[in-house]
Scaffold this motif. Structure first.
Motif, PDB file in Angstrom:
ATOM      1  N   ASP A 336       0.887  -1.222   0.018  1.00  0.00           N
ATOM      2  CA  ASP A 336       0.127  -0.160   0.054  1.00  0.00           C
ATOM      3  C   ASP A 336       0.717   1.378   0.122  1.00  0.00           C
ATOM      4  N   GLY A 337       0.519   2.158  -0.745  1.00  0.00           N
ATOM      5  CA  GLY A 337       1.071   3.641  -0.647  1.00  0.00           C
ATOM      6  C   GLY A 337       0.925   4.151   0.527  1.00  0.00           C
ATOM      7  N   VAL A 338       1.631   5.211   1.112  1.00  0.00           N
ATOM      8  CA  VAL A 338       1.456   6.250   2.186  1.00  0.00           C
ATOM      9  C   VAL A 338       0.285   7.219   1.817  1.00  0.00           C
ATOM     10  N   VAL A 339      -0.136   7.311   0.613  1.00  0.00           N
ATOM     11  CA  VAL A 339      -0.991   8.261   0.126  1.00  0.00           C
ATOM     12  C   VAL A 339      -2.088   7.400  -0.268  1.00  0.00           C
ATOM     13  N   ILE A 340      -3.398   7.587   0.488  1.00  0.00           N
ATOM     14  CA  ILE A 340      -4.566   6.814   0.179  1.00  0.00           C
ATOM     15  C   ILE A 340      -4.940   6.556  -1.315  1.00  0.00           C
ATOM     16  N   ASN A 341      -5.346   5.470  -1.463  1.00  0.00           N
ATOM     17  CA  ASN A 341      -6.095   4.974  -2.727  1.00  0.00           C
ATOM     18  C   ASN A 341      -4.530   4.846  -3.978  1.00  0.00           C
ATOM     19  N   SER A 342      -3.525   4.368  -3.320  1.00  0.00           N
ATOM     20  CA  SER A 342      -2.202   4.095  -4.107  1.00  0.00           C
ATOM     21  C   SER A 342      -1.677   2.687  -3.578  1.00  0.00           C
ATOM     22  N   GLY A 343      -1.021   2.010  -4.483  1.00  0.00           N
ATOM     23  CA  GLY A 343      -0.647   0.659  -3.952  1.00  0.00           C
ATOM     24  C   GLY A 343      -0.429  -0.110  -5.093  1.00  0.00           C
ATOM     25  N   ILE A 344       0.286  -1.350  -4.951  1.00  0.00           N
ATOM     26  CA  ILE A 344       0.232  -2.291  -6.054  1.00  0.00           C
ATOM     27  C   ILE A 344       0.210  -3.762  -5.340  1.00  0.00           C
ATOM     28  N   GLU A 345      -0.644  -4.899  -6.250  1.00  0.00           N
ATOM     29  CA  GLU A 345      -0.843  -5.901  -5.535  1.00  0.00           C
ATOM     30  C   GLU A 345      -0.455  -7.033  -6.827  1.00  0.00           C
ATOM     31  N   LYS A 346       0.397  -7.843  -6.602  1.00  0.00           N
ATOM     32  CA  LYS A 346       0.847  -9.113  -7.393  1.00  0.00           C
ATOM     33  C   LYS A 346       0.897 -10.170  -7.198  1.00  0.00           C
ATOM     34  N   PHE A 347       0.606 -11.133  -8.149  1.00  0.00           N
ATOM     35  CA  PHE A 347       0.525 -12.571  -8.102  1.00  0.00           C
ATOM     36  C   PHE A 347       1.342 -13.196  -9.216  1.00  0.00           C
ATOM     37  N   ILE A 348       2.366 -13.950  -8.909  1.00  0.00           N
ATOM     38  CA  ILE A 348       3.161 -14.146  -9.913  1.00  0.00           C
ATOM     39  C   ILE A 348       3.516 -15.845  -9.568  1.00  0.00           C
ATOM     40  N   GLY A 349       3.671 -16.511 -10.824  1.00  0.00           N
ATOM     41  CA  GLY A 349       3.896 -17.914 -10.859  1.00  0.00           C
ATOM     42  C   GLY A 349       5.088 -18.196 -11.884  1.00  0.00           C
ATOM     43  N   ARG A 350       5.917 -19.284 -11.563  1.00  0.00           N
ATOM     44  CA  ARG A 350       6.977 -19.507 -12.324  1.00  0.00           C
ATOM     45  C   ARG A 350       6.986 -21.044 -12.425  1.00  0.00           C
ATOM     46  N   LEU A 351       7.592 -21.747 -13.557  1.00  0.00           N
ATOM     47  CA  LEU A 351       8.000 -23.087 -13.629  1.00  0.00           C
ATOM     48  C   LEU A 351       9.056 -23.206 -14.709  1.00  0.00           C
ATOM     49  N   ASN A 352      10.436 -23.696 -14.096  1.00  0.00           N
ATOM     50  CA  ASN A 352      11.438 -23.881 -14.912  1.00  0.00           C
ATOM     51  C   ASN A 352      11.543 -25.481 -15.085  1.00  0.00           C
ATOM     52  N   LEU A 353      11.508 -25.989 -16.207  1.00  0.00           N
ATOM     53  CA  LEU A 353      11.652 -27.356 -16.314  1.00  0.00           C
ATOM     54  C   LEU A 353      12.729 -27.775 -17.311  1.00  0.00           C
ATOM     55  N   GLU A 354      13.508 -28.612 -17.243  1.00  0.00           N
ATOM     56  CA  GLU A 354      14.874 -28.815 -17.924  1.00  0.00           C
ATOM     57  C   GLU A 354      15.069 -30.631 -18.023  1.00  0.00           C
ATOM     58  N   THR A 355      15.029 -31.015 -18.991  1.00  0.00           N
ATOM     59  CA  THR A 355      15.600 -32.687 -19.126  1.00  0.00           C
ATOM     60  C   THR A 355      16.418 -32.684 -20.118  1.00  0.00           C
ATOM     61  N   LYS A 356      17.330 -33.609 -20.186  1.00  0.00           N
ATOM     62  CA  LYS A 356      18.533 -34.200 -20.873  1.00  0.00           C
ATOM     63  C   LYS A 356      17.867 -35.254 -21.883  1.00  0.00           C
ATOM     64  N   LEU A 357      17.759 -35.081 -23.181  1.00  0.00           N
ATOM     65  CA  LEU A 357      17.434 -36.224 -23.963  1.00  0.00           C
ATOM     66  C   LEU A 357      18.569 -36.757 -24.747  1.00  0.00           C
ATOM     67  N   GLY A 358      19.359 -37.639 -23.918  1.00  0.00           N
ATOM     68  CA  GLY A 358      20.706 -38.347 -24.691  1.00  0.00           C
ATOM     69  C   GLY A 358      21.701 -37.293 -23.999  1.00  0.00           C
ATOM     70  N   LYS A 359      22.855 -37.653 -24.933  1.00  0.00           N
ATOM     71  CA  LYS A 359      24.286 -36.790 -24.443  1.00  0.00           C
ATOM     72  C   LYS A 359      24.421 -35.520 -25.115  1.00  0.00           C
ATOM     73  N   LYS A 360      23.541 -35.234 -26.276  1.00  0.00           N
ATOM     74  CA  LYS A 360      23.895 -33.866 -26.894  1.00  0.00           C
ATOM     75  C   LYS A 360      22.528 -32.994 -26.962  1.00  0.00           C
ATOM     76  N   VAL A 361      21.622 -33.517 -26.461  1.00  0.00           N
ATOM     77  CA  VAL A 361      20.076 -32.703 -26.677  1.00  0.00           C
ATOM     78  C   VAL A 361      19.610 -32.522 -25.094  1.00  0.00           C
TER      79      VAL A 361
END
Length: 390
Positions: A336-361
């Motif tokens: 919330d901001g120190v001035v009435i009627n100001s502020g920010i609200e955030k919802f954030i999601g993340r997914l990092n997935l990594e898999t090896k397909l053989g030796k070179k991929v």
């Protein structure tokens, strides 16, 4: 009273040579008596001679690129010192656009920040994490309201008419970092808010693993004209093989206005206006009834300022096997901001997935989603009802 012989017995002259592990002399190496300013430097052949105040003193030997050594004299008059190369930082890997390179092999002008280098606390955006942490990078907040825009300049402003903001690249993908101009409806002459918002608000700062800042012409060589103002490379966290790791972090805070104007009381206001009128000034005599009619006696700072809450909750889960790793996180941020009627609200999601397909991929997916609710106070440039509350 000590005799001259006793003084000579306490003093000790030490001669020696300072070399590296390959028996190469280290000219210019520093040899200092610990705890004092008594010191000498080695000559071209690595030889040195120093007179110590105490035969039981300790010598401290140092040289650029080598680990510092401490040697107990214990009455010795001839000491050979071997320094070992210090590899701290030389094996660090730095992201440079096309790939990675060891810091010891790096030739361009790059600032590298790791998690331990970031500014602590509840940071609303990535820019705040870098504030004051990288040489040649000037970060200033263009609007102090929650979620307000931040200007980043790498080695100063590089353009007069065009933009001077750097290019942001997250996990190899350039993003549009142009500031969004948000305006409220101009109803009945009420002022609008044209302060730019921060385009990086949609990224959770707690998901960042490292930041590399490319400052010189190598940025233009890699990214073309978009990198003319410098490039900020952001690498998010990845999972590691092993046991599942669950982290939860929460931060709570209260914000208040640091300094407020000391206003006149109702009677002081009436007395001053009447005094101006009595002296033939522009003032018009004011009665208590007239002062009350226009709201005299009200401290309008109490009407627009408040004690504002700040809270952040962050949870992440990571793990994997020798072939597949994952990192998932969720973030809730509300300021919330120190001035009435100001502020920010955030919802954030993340997914990092990594898999090896053989030796070179290798196959990877980086997915990020966010919802941002901006509550902007009007901030017009006129007066009275056509202006903002401040």
């Amino acid at each position: 009273i000590r005799t001259s012989n006793e003084v000579l017995q306490q003093q000790c002259q030490v001669n020696g040579t300072i070399i590296d592990a390959d028996n190469t002399p280290l000219p210019g190496a520093n040899i200092v008596e610990k705890g004092t300013t008594n010191g000498v430097t080695a000559d071209f052949d690595g030889n040195f001679s120093i007179t110590l105040a105490n035969e039981k003193a300790t010598l401290v030997a140092s040289y650029i690129g080598f680990a510092t050594e401490e040697i107990m004299v214990n009455g010795q008059t001839n000491i050979n010192i071997v320094l070992v190369e210090s590899l701290v930082g030389l094996e660090d890997v730095v992201v440079i656009g096309y790939g990675t390179v060891k810091k010891s092999d790096l030739t361009g002008s790059v600032s590298s920040l790791r998690e331990e280098d970031f500014n602590p606390g509840a940071n609303a955006s990535i820019d705040q994490m870098m504030l004051g942490r990288a040489a040649g990078v000037n970060i200033s907040q263009t609007s102090a309201e929650p979620g307000g825009g931040i200007a980043v300049r790498i080695r100063g402003a590089s353009s007069v008419n065009a933009g001077s903001d750097p290019l942001y690249v997250i996990d190899g993908f350039p993003i549009d970092n142009s500031a969004a101009e948000l305006s409220n409806a101009n109803l009945a002459g009420i002022g609008t808010n044209s302060n730019p918002r921060n385009p990086l608000n949609s990224i959770n700062p707690n998901d960042i693993h490292s930041i590399e800042i490319l400052k010189d012409a190598s940025a233009t060589a890699i990214y073309g004209s978009r990198g003319a103002n410098g490039v900020i490379l952001i690498t998010t966290k990845k999972g590691q093989d092993g046991r599942i790791k669950i982290n939860y972090n929460t931060q709570l805070g209260v914000q208040t206005v640091a300094n407020r104007f000391n206003l006149l009381s109702t009677q002081d206001y009436i007395n001053n206006i009447n005094a101006i009128a009595a002296e033939g000034g522009q003032g018009v005599k004011c009665t208590p009834e007239q002062a009350a009619a226009v709201g005299a006696g009200t401290d309008w700072q109490d009407e627009i300022f408040r004690s504002a809450m700040l809270q952040q909750h962050d949870i992440s889960v990571s793990g994997g096997t020798d072939k597949t790793t994952y990192f998932a996180s969720g973030n809730y941020f509300n300021q919330d901001g120190v001035v009435i009627n100001s502020g920010i609200e955030k919802f954030i999601g993340r997914l990092n997935l990594e898999t090896k397909l053989g030796k070179k991929v290798k196959l990877g997916v980086n997915l990020s989603t966010s919802q941002i609710k901006d509550n902007n106070s009007t901030d017009g440039l006129q007066i009275n009802e056509a202006a903002g509350p401040i």
